[in-house]
Write a protein that holds these residues in place. Structure first.
Motif, PDB file in Angstrom:
ATOM      1  N   PHE A 135       0.834  -1.192   0.000  1.00  9.11           N
ATOM      2  CA  PHE A 135       0.000   0.000   0.000  1.00  9.11           C
ATOM      3  C   PHE A 135       0.878   1.254   0.000  1.00  9.11           C
ATOM      4  CE2 PHE A 135      -2.197   3.518   1.911  1.00  9.11           C
ATOM      5  CZ  PHE A 135      -3.478   3.455   1.388  1.00  9.11           C
ATOM      6  N   THR A 136       1.832   1.299   0.927  1.00 10.33           N
ATOM      7  CA  THR A 136       2.695   2.475   1.062  1.00 10.33           C
ATOM      8  C   THR A 136       3.458   2.754  -0.224  1.00 10.33           C
ATOM      9  OG1 THR A 136       2.913   2.035   3.429  1.00 10.33           O
ATOM     10  CG2 THR A 136       4.548   3.509   2.438  1.00 10.33           C
ATOM     11  N   GLU A 137       4.003   1.714  -0.838  1.00  7.12           N
ATOM     12  CA  GLU A 137       4.742   1.897  -2.094  1.00  7.12           C
ATOM     13  C   GLU A 137       3.836   2.391  -3.211  1.00  7.12           C
ATOM     14  OE1 GLU A 137       7.038  -1.514  -3.205  1.00  7.12           O
ATOM     15  OE2 GLU A 137       8.146  -1.507  -1.303  1.00  7.12           O
ATOM     16  N   PHE A 138       2.614   1.886  -3.278  1.00  6.04           N
ATOM     17  CA  PHE A 138       1.722   2.271  -4.362  1.00  6.04           C
ATOM     18  C   PHE A 138       1.149   3.671  -4.165  1.00  6.04           C
ATOM     19  CE2 PHE A 138      -2.241   2.406  -6.774  1.00  6.04           C
ATOM     20  CZ  PHE A 138      -1.818   1.923  -8.005  1.00  6.04           C
ATOM     21  N   VAL A 139       0.623   3.945  -2.979  1.00  5.99           N
ATOM     22  CA  VAL A 139      -0.064   5.212  -2.727  1.00  5.99           C
ATOM     23  C   VAL A 139       0.911   6.341  -2.409  1.00  5.99           C
ATOM     24  CG1 VAL A 139      -1.754   6.384  -1.236  1.00  5.99           C
ATOM     25  CG2 VAL A 139      -2.171   4.044  -2.013  1.00  5.99           C
ATOM     26  N   GLY A 140       1.998   6.006  -1.713  1.00  3.85           N
ATOM     27  CA  GLY A 140       2.977   7.040  -1.381  1.00  3.85           C
ATOM     28  C   GLY A 140       2.921   7.499   0.064  1.00  3.85           C
ATOM     29  N   VAL A 141       1.945   7.014   0.818  1.00  2.00           N
ATOM     30  CA  VAL A 141       1.852   7.266   2.263  1.00  2.00           C
ATOM     31  C   VAL A 141       1.398   5.967   2.925  1.00  2.00           C
ATOM     32  CG1 VAL A 141       1.335   9.740   2.071  1.00  2.00           C
ATOM     33  CG2 VAL A 141      -0.540   8.096   2.186  1.00  2.00           C
ATOM     34  N   ALA A 142       1.659   5.849   4.227  1.00  8.97           N
ATOM     35  CA  ALA A 142       1.228   4.672   4.969  1.00  8.97           C
ATOM     36  C   ALA A 142      -0.295   4.629   5.058  1.00  8.97           C
ATOM     37  CB  ALA A 142       1.834   4.692   6.376  1.00  8.97           C
ATOM     38  N   ARG A 143      -0.842   3.465   5.194  1.00  6.69           N
ATOM     39  CA  ARG A 143      -2.297   3.278   5.275  1.00  6.69           C
ATOM     40  C   ARG A 143      -2.908   4.132   6.381  1.00  6.69           C
ATOM     41  NH1 ARG A 143      -6.517   4.198   4.998  1.00  6.69           N
ATOM     42  NH2 ARG A 143      -8.230   3.041   5.873  1.00  6.69           N
ATOM     43  N   GLU A 144      -2.230   4.222   7.512  1.00  5.81           N
ATOM     44  CA  GLU A 144      -2.757   4.980   8.650  1.00  5.81           C
ATOM     45  C   GLU A 144      -2.914   6.464   8.328  1.00  5.81           C
ATOM     46  OE1 GLU A 144       0.216   3.107   8.939  1.00  5.81           O
ATOM     47  OE2 GLU A 144      -0.904   1.343   9.543  1.00  5.81           O
ATOM     48  N   GLU A 145      -2.154   6.952   7.353  1.00  5.67           N
ATOM     49  CA  GLU A 145      -2.187   8.369   6.981  1.00  5.67           C
ATOM     50  C   GLU A 145      -3.063   8.631   5.761  1.00  5.67           C
ATOM     51  OE1 GLU A 145       1.884   9.570   6.389  1.00  5.67           O
ATOM     52  OE2 GLU A 145       2.512   8.481   8.186  1.00  5.67           O
ATOM     53  N   SER A 146      -3.622   7.607   5.199  1.00  3.81           N
ATOM     54  CA  SER A 146      -4.351   7.732   3.939  1.00  3.81           C
ATOM     55  C   SER A 146      -5.852   7.843   4.151  1.00  3.81           C
ATOM     56  CB  SER A 146      -4.061   6.510   3.064  1.00  3.81           C
ATOM     57  OG  SER A 146      -4.784   6.581   1.858  1.00  3.81           O
ATOM     58  N   ALA A 147      -6.498   8.565   3.259  1.00  5.39           N
ATOM     59  CA  ALA A 147      -7.956   8.671   3.251  1.00  5.39           C
ATOM     60  C   ALA A 147      -8.586   7.589   2.370  1.00  5.39           C
ATOM     61  CB  ALA A 147      -8.372  10.047   2.739  1.00  5.39           C
ATOM     62  N   LEU A 148      -7.765   6.844   1.633  1.00  4.47           N
ATOM     63  CA  LEU A 148      -8.280   5.839   0.708  1.00  4.47           C
ATOM     64  C   LEU A 148      -8.727   4.579   1.451  1.00  4.47           C
ATOM     65  CD1 LEU A 148      -5.601   6.230  -2.102  1.00  4.47           C
ATOM     66  CD2 LEU A 148      -7.879   7.265  -1.973  1.00  4.47           C
TER      67      LEU A 148
END
Length: 162
Positions: free
Chosen positions: A109-122
């Motif tokens: 997730f982090t590599e794809f989105v660019g932020v950790a899951r905990e920081e993401s709105a996705l």
């Protein structure tokens, strides 16, 4: 109240697994064809949804993963397949599948989105294997999908950093 990402993933996985198991992975217009085993007993051929990393999809009105329509990512879409995990164990169990699902919210997730899951709105959700698909080609693959709770997106979510 905001759920811990692990708990929300667990709940989403459980709900999706339950819905797939209860429907028998159905949703197609025609019933699966029975096949015969060596002892003459009939078995039902069950297939997994055909999704690939990079697919962008419109959510199906039926809510069934296999009914979603693949569209180009530059068109409005509801979800994107960003990662897949193949379960390596020989025997199916929900516990085994759940153990592999953490990969969907971890480094992939982090590599794809660019932020950790905990920081993401996705939102992350899964198309998991089931006992019925386990011995089929690609029947042990967990597909990891992204969605934006704000609604359809145009373009990939890769590098979205949100």
């Amino acid at each position: 109240m905001k759920l811990h990402p692990g708990i929300s993933l667990f709940l989403a996985t459980g709900a999706l697994t339950l819905s797939v198991v209860l429907t028998g992975c159905g949703g197609s217009a025609s019933a699966p064809e029975p096949s015969s085993t060596a002892d003459g007993a009939e078995t039902e051929n069950v297939t997994t949804p055909a999704v690939q990393v990079g697919d962008c999809r419109l959510e199906a009105a039926s809510g069934m993963p296999e009914d979603a329509e693949v569209v180009p990512c530059d068109e409005p879409h509801d979800e994107e397949v960003f990662h897949q995990v193949t379960v390596l164990e020989e025997d199916f169990s929900i516990e085994t599948v759940d153990a592999y699902t953490t990969e969907c919210v971890g480094e992939a997730f982090t590599e794809f989105v660019g932020v950790a899951r905990e920081e993401s709105a996705l939102i992350v959700y899964l198309i998991p294997p089931t006992a019925e698909t386990w011995d089929q080609p690609d029947g042990r693959v967990i597909s990891c999908l992204l969605a934006d709770p704000a609604g359809p997106v145009e373009g990939t979510l890769e590098g979205a950093a949100r």
